[in-house]
Design a protein around this motif. Structure first.
Motif, PDB file in Angstrom:
ATOM      1  N   PRO A 174       0.819  -1.217   0.000  1.00 59.99           N
ATOM      2  CA  PRO A 174       0.000   0.000   0.000  1.00 59.99           C
ATOM      3  C   PRO A 174       0.851   1.264   0.000  1.00 59.99           C
ATOM      4  O   PRO A 174       1.996   1.251   0.434  1.00 59.99           O
ATOM      5  CB  PRO A 174      -0.780  -0.121   1.303  1.00 59.99           C
ATOM      6  CG  PRO A 174       0.173  -0.844   2.211  1.00 59.99           C
ATOM      7  CD  PRO A 174       0.937  -1.807   1.339  1.00 59.99           C
ATOM      8  N   ILE A 175       0.269   2.349  -0.506  1.00 59.00           N
ATOM      9  CA  ILE A 175       0.892   3.669  -0.489  1.00 59.00           C
ATOM     10  C   ILE A 175      -0.095   4.634   0.154  1.00 59.00           C
ATOM     11  O   ILE A 175      -1.290   4.601  -0.143  1.00 59.00           O
ATOM     12  CB  ILE A 175       1.244   4.146  -1.911  1.00 59.00           C
ATOM     13  CG1 ILE A 175       2.281   3.209  -2.552  1.00 59.00           C
ATOM     14  CG2 ILE A 175       1.791   5.562  -1.889  1.00 59.00           C
ATOM     15  CD1 ILE A 175       2.626   3.581  -3.973  1.00 59.00           C
ATOM     16  N   ASN A 176       0.404   5.479   1.035  1.00 54.73           N
ATOM     17  CA  ASN A 176      -0.453   6.463   1.691  1.00 54.73           C
ATOM     18  C   ASN A 176      -0.588   7.753   0.887  1.00 54.73           C
ATOM     19  O   ASN A 176      -1.295   8.666   1.300  1.00 54.73           O
ATOM     20  CB  ASN A 176       0.103   6.795   3.081  1.00 54.73           C
ATOM     21  CG  ASN A 176       0.243   5.557   3.950  1.00 54.73           C
ATOM     22  OD1 ASN A 176      -0.632   4.689   3.942  1.00 54.73           O
ATOM     23  ND2 ASN A 176       1.342   5.457   4.681  1.00 54.73           N
ATOM     24  N   GLY A 177       0.110   7.818  -0.240  1.00 48.94           N
ATOM     25  CA  GLY A 177       0.058   9.012  -1.075  1.00 48.94           C
ATOM     26  C   GLY A 177       1.443   9.371  -1.584  1.00 48.94           C
ATOM     27  O   GLY A 177       2.427   8.668  -1.338  1.00 48.94           O
ATOM     28  N   PHE A 178       1.515  10.484  -2.315  1.00 49.48           N
ATOM     29  CA  PHE A 178       2.784  11.001  -2.829  1.00 49.48           C
ATOM     30  C   PHE A 178       2.972  12.399  -2.248  1.00 49.48           C
ATOM     31  O   PHE A 178       2.168  13.304  -2.486  1.00 49.48           O
ATOM     32  CB  PHE A 178       2.771  11.032  -4.353  1.00 49.48           C
ATOM     33  CG  PHE A 178       2.700   9.661  -4.973  1.00 49.48           C
ATOM     34  CD1 PHE A 178       3.860   8.965  -5.270  1.00 49.48           C
ATOM     35  CD2 PHE A 178       1.480   9.066  -5.229  1.00 49.48           C
ATOM     36  CE1 PHE A 178       3.803   7.696  -5.829  1.00 49.48           C
ATOM     37  CE2 PHE A 178       1.407   7.804  -5.791  1.00 49.48           C
ATOM     38  CZ  PHE A 178       2.574   7.112  -6.084  1.00 49.48           C
ATOM     39  N   LEU A 179       4.045  12.563  -1.472  1.00 49.46           N
ATOM     40  CA  LEU A 179       4.213  13.786  -0.698  1.00 49.46           C
ATOM     41  C   LEU A 179       4.771  14.940  -1.523  1.00 49.46           C
ATOM     42  O   LEU A 179       4.444  16.094  -1.258  1.00 49.46           O
ATOM     43  CB  LEU A 179       5.125  13.507   0.498  1.00 49.46           C
ATOM     44  CG  LEU A 179       4.575  12.461   1.486  1.00 49.46           C
ATOM     45  CD1 LEU A 179       5.593  12.160   2.561  1.00 49.46           C
ATOM     46  CD2 LEU A 179       3.270  12.951   2.103  1.00 49.46           C
ATOM     47  N   CYS A 180       5.625  14.657  -2.486  1.00 47.65           N
ATOM     48  CA  CYS A 180       6.159  15.745  -3.301  1.00 47.65           C
ATOM     49  C   CYS A 180       6.672  15.213  -4.629  1.00 47.65           C
ATOM     50  O   CYS A 180       6.966  14.017  -4.773  1.00 47.65           O
ATOM     51  CB  CYS A 180       7.261  16.506  -2.563  1.00 47.65           C
ATOM     52  SG  CYS A 180       8.778  15.575  -2.337  1.00 47.65           S
ATOM     53  N   LEU A 181       6.771  16.121  -5.598  1.00 48.62           N
ATOM     54  CA  LEU A 181       7.296  15.838  -6.930  1.00 48.62           C
ATOM     55  C   LEU A 181       8.420  16.824  -7.219  1.00 48.62           C
ATOM     56  O   LEU A 181       8.405  17.956  -6.736  1.00 48.62           O
ATOM     57  CB  LEU A 181       6.213  16.009  -7.998  1.00 48.62           C
ATOM     58  CG  LEU A 181       4.874  15.304  -7.799  1.00 48.62           C
ATOM     59  CD1 LEU A 181       3.905  15.737  -8.892  1.00 48.62           C
ATOM     60  CD2 LEU A 181       5.057  13.804  -7.826  1.00 48.62           C
ATOM     61  N   ALA A 182       9.378  16.407  -8.039  1.00 48.94           N
ATOM     62  CA  ALA A 182      10.450  17.312  -8.459  1.00 48.94           C
ATOM     63  C   ALA A 182      11.096  16.747  -9.708  1.00 48.94           C
ATOM     64  O   ALA A 182      11.125  15.528  -9.915  1.00 48.94           O
ATOM     65  CB  ALA A 182      11.493  17.477  -7.356  1.00 48.94           C
ATOM     66  N   ALA A 183      11.614  17.634 -10.553  1.00 47.66           N
ATOM     67  CA  ALA A 183      12.357  17.229 -11.748  1.00 47.66           C
ATOM     68  C   ALA A 183      13.802  17.655 -11.584  1.00 47.66           C
ATOM     69  O   ALA A 183      14.085  18.777 -11.139  1.00 47.66           O
ATOM     70  CB  ALA A 183      11.756  17.863 -12.998  1.00 47.66           C
TER      71      ALA A 183
END
Length: 660
Positions: free
Chosen positions: A238-247
């Motif tokens: 399971p995953i509780n979500g995605f906290l941040c994105l970056a390139a």
């Protein structure tokens, strides 16, 4: 004796004439037949994408990033192929919605290449059509049905139907071409396949926008105007979500999945999207505890990832060699309490925000941290850090927007912007999100009370209804694209603000070229047609103004990105004219004025364009200003016959003189 000689001469002349007639009757057709031109009509030899079944002329599972290549059996005439090429979505008009203007079209020799400016929509059917008006370099029309004869009719049009991979997703409807709406797009939400509240935004090296959401959590990529759900491709639960994105600076996208609370030591805490595959890094490999998550990611020029964790640590990770360096908060400052704000500037200095006022800086190549603050400010927390190209540091805090300007010999000069000293230009003193347009100098500020923009001198408060129709004032994420557009995340979904001036991509013919029957101008984005036509001025060589409405017709294509001006007979052949577009009047659908980089096009009207084919030349050379293999062949035979008979007559005259 003289009379007898004359009689003999006449007899000889009569016999020669009979011989000539006999030769013409029996052999003339053979002489001409030797000059008869064999016409070889061009056909399509190969296409990419290629049809699944050559009999069906249908290609399926076409990649969204597909480039189109068509190879003919012989070199082609580029102008006629350009005019004959149509690429359009099924159910739309092939002329009004020809997508060839939304990309780059190359025709060289026997090869046509079309590169769309953006990915194709998933699960969508398109048609490629090359009309039979396309001609070879020798002037032969296209044989689209492969029967060996090009007949310039619908039966000889070459067609290929292609269907892209994936499921079709509802896209926002296009705006009205003649209306100037507010610069905000409609909210991208559940109707377009985007669920949840936006928490983080990023753009990868292919200019795709990535969106992370929660409640419910999700991970999406915006392809054109269609969302792709990337949760299933992550392949971990399971995953509780995605906290941040970056390139990173090479364009690769990174995400931090929230997998806290799991006993699995290989649970991913960091992942990189690389050519359609997720490359995951576990908590164990990053030296993180079971309950430690990554709150923020930033990258230096070597693609080393710098992260702030939920336990107040700064961690660096080099994915090339796997090296991990950890900086506990006590190593930064015994009294440090990090807030989660993080920035790596253009000099590879690392900045982190404090929950107890100020910011910390780790200079490039150093091991010790420096502390920057202004003790005249009340205590505050730094939520966001950004920088512009001048080296100014911008911070979103609980006491307003702060600016730290570099200054030689001192830690820097601080400036504080609040609701009070900006004349209510700042909607709230609690700034939670921040985006700086480094090229244009605009600072976008997101608060729970609305959005604001600061251009260095003037504040604009978009929370005021008279300024904007922005419906959701709780700003959760901000992102400025390389072109200057603003993406804005809210609790309701995603919005885009158009801040970019349109420009002229190209014209056909090019500036200074000759037109056959029309001139085509392609803009970088849909235009408000009435504003462009009001801005349109036509001038002749002596700079006399001509009313374009009396001198031609305006026709718009491709959602109003392409304008064709079709001159009427009032324009004289062999003359030069200039089109001037008033950049203060011509606007896109968001009201942005046309860029002044290109606002003038000069063209030359070819002679004899409306009078049909004409012939010029001497006895030995006949040139056709039009085209067509049949007419060329007939004229060549007429020229040959005329020249041959004239030489024969001259020979007879010489014989008469000699025999006399």
């Amino acid at each position: 004796m003289k009379g007898k000689s004359l009689f003999n001469i006449n007899i000889i002349f009569f016999l020669i004439c009979l011989a000539v007639v006999f030769l013409i009757h029996l052999g003339g057709s053979k002489i001409f037949a030797q000059e008869e031109e064999i016409i070889i009509y061009p056909q399509v030899l190969y296409s990419d994408p290629s049809p699944d079944n050559p009999l069906s002329m249908q290609a399926t599972n076409v990649p969204l990033s597909q480039e189109i290549t068509i190879t003919f059996t012989q070199p082609m005439d580029a102008d006629t192929v350009d005019e004959a090429f149509h690429f359009y979505q099924e159910g739309t008009d092939e002329f009004l919605n020809n997508l060839k203007y939304n990309g780059l079209l190359y025709i060289e020799g026997a090869t046509l290449t079309f590169i769309p400016s953006s990915d194709l929509a998933p699960g969508t059917t398109y048609w490629i059509k090359i009309k039979s008006t396309a001609k070879s370099a020798q002037g032969a029309p296209l044989d689209g049905d492969g029967d060996g004869v090009g007949e310039e009719g619908e039966d000889d049009d070459w067609k290929l139907m292609l269907t892209t991979v994936g499921e079709s997703i509802i896209s926002p409807p296009p705006p009205s071409p003649t209306q100037l709406p507010d610069k905000w797009s409609e909210v991208y939400g559940q109707k377009q396949g985007l669920s949840g509240k936006v928490t983080s935004l990023a753009i990868d090296g292919q200019a795709h926008l990535w969106v992370a959401t929660y409640d419910p959590y999700g991970l999406y990529r915006l392809n054109g105007q269609s969302f792709e759900d990337k949760i299933s491709s992550f392949n971990y639960s399971p995953i509780n979500g995605f906290l941040c994105l970056a390139a990173d600076r090479q364009g690769s996208l990174w995400v931090s999945p929230d997998t806290r609370g799991q006993s699995d030591p290989n649970a991913p805490r960091l992942a990189r999207w690389n050519e359609g595959i997720w490359q995951k890094v576990s908590a164990k490999n990053l030296g993180l505890t079971q309950d430690e998550a990554i709150l923020k990611i930033a990258f230096d020029s070597s693609a080393t990832a710098w992260m702030i964790t939920s336990e107040g640590r700064v961690v660096s990770y080099n994915h090339k060699n796997g090296q991990v360096i950890s900086y506990p908060s006590e190593a930064i400052d015994p009294y440090a309490m990090l807030s989660g704000a993080l920035l790596v500037d253009n000099q590879d200095n690392v900045w982190v925000g404090s929950a107890m006022s100020g910011v910390y800086k780790l200079p490039k190549g150093k091991d010790s941290w420096e502390y920057y603050y202004d003790n005249s400010f009340p205590p505050y927390t730094t939520w966001e850090i950004s920088a512009d190209y001048a080296g100014n540091l911008w911070m979103g805090t609980t006491i307003g927007l702060l600016k730290l300007a570099p200054s030689k010999g001192t830690p820097g000069e601080w400036t504080r912007y609040t609701m009070a000293n900006t004349g209510q230009g700042l909607p709230s003193n609690v700034v939670r999100s921040l985006a700086v347009d480094p090229v244009r100098g605009k600072v976008w500020v997101g608060t729970a009370a609305g959005l604001a923009k600061f251009d260095g001198q003037k504040w604009t408060n978009f929370a005021k209804e008279e300024v904007s129709n922005l419906s959701d004032k709780n700003i959760t994420a901000l992102l400025v694209t390389p072109t200057g557009d603003l993406w804005l995340g809210t609790d309701q979904g995603l919005m885009k603000r158009d801040e970019v001036s349109p420009y002229i991509v190209n014209s056909f013919p090019a500036d200074g070229g000759q037109i056959k029957d029309r001139i085509r101008i392609t803009f970088s984005e849909p235009m408000a047609s009435d504003t462009v036509q009001r801005a349109f001025t036509l001038m002749d060589a002596v700079k006399a103004t001509i009313d374009p409405n009396n001198a031609g017709e305006f026709v718009w294509y491709n959602d109003h990105t392409t304008l064709e001006f079709i001159p009427s007979s009032t324009l004289f052949d062999g003359k030069t004219y200039t089109i001037i577009l008033d950049t203060s009047q011509a606007k896109d659908l968001a009201g942005n004025p046309l860029s002044a980089e290109k606002d003038k096009i000069t063209f030359f009207v070819q002679e004899n364009q409306r009078s049909g084919p004409s012939f010029t030349g001497n006895d030995n050379d006949v040139t056709l200003s039009g085209s067509g293999c049949f007419i060329n062949s007939v004229m060549r035979h007429q020229s040959l016959a005329s020249s041959w008979l004239r030489r024969l007559w001259e020979l007879i005259q010489h014989l008469r003189v000699y025999l006399a």
